[in-house]
Enzyme design. Sequence first.
Site, short mmCIF file in Angstrom:
data_model
loop_
_atom_site.label_atom_id
_atom_site.label_comp_id
_atom_site.label_asym_id
_atom_site.label_seq_id
_atom_site.Cartn_x
_atom_site.Cartn_y
_atom_site.Cartn_z
N ASP A 145 -2.82 -6.02 5.54
CA ASP A 145 -2.10 -4.74 5.36
C ASP A 145 -0.88 -5.12 6.26
OD1 ASP A 145 -1.56 -1.94 5.26
OD2 ASP A 145 -2.27 -1.84 7.50
N ASP B 122 1.73 -2.22 7.99
CA ASP B 122 1.93 -1.23 9.22
C ASP B 122 0.70 -1.28 10.09
OD1 ASP B 122 4.77 -0.31 8.81
OD2 ASP B 122 3.66 0.37 6.67
#
Length: 221
Positions: free
Chosen positions: A17, A19
């Site tokens: 991922d 953020d």
Amino acid sequence: MRLEPGNNLRAKALLFDMDGTLLISKAVIERVYRRWAALHGLDPEVLLAASHGCRTIDTVTRFCPPGVDAVSEAERLAREEREDVAGIVPIEGVVEFLRSLPRERWAVVTSADRGLADVRLQAAGIPLPDIIITAEDVSAGKPDPEGYAKAARLLGFEPAETIVFEDAPAGLLAGRNAGARTLALATTLRPDELAGEDWISDYRAIRAREEGGDLVVGIPG
């Protein structure tokens, strides 16, 4: 539990991922969503809690007041996020860790759109992989497994042969739904909220090495 020295994980590829997992962008996200919440009389805490790990269009559609065009609102929020990079920093140790990986064995899977992903990864000094799956590349956002499954197969592996690095509940669920093993970053969730998860605080201690065609990921003992 926290990943302990000597507790190694094996995979063919690693999926990250963005953020909260590769970089910290919390300040930007909070500024943008709090303004939007104030504009529409929404509870900003509820909005922010629901937005973690989700595509902007999914969050806006969920909370958009009647009569307001969710697509236009999501596009406006995306523009605001692309223009605001103040406070975006890499998670400690991540740049060195990523540079140690074979380029063809890792990918980024983010709920951000491609323009925003490029802006934030550059702002944080994150090296770019060959494969980046963004909001435009999937028909359903996290916790749907589509993004992680697609990234794994583009790398030439099955999702069950990968480790998904995530920070948010929606993303961790997406990784598990894809059949991958998950490793959480204790950035969005506190350690006491990660019961049942393997987790790390950052990348300073973790290492990866190739062994028998696998990537062995762990903290040297």
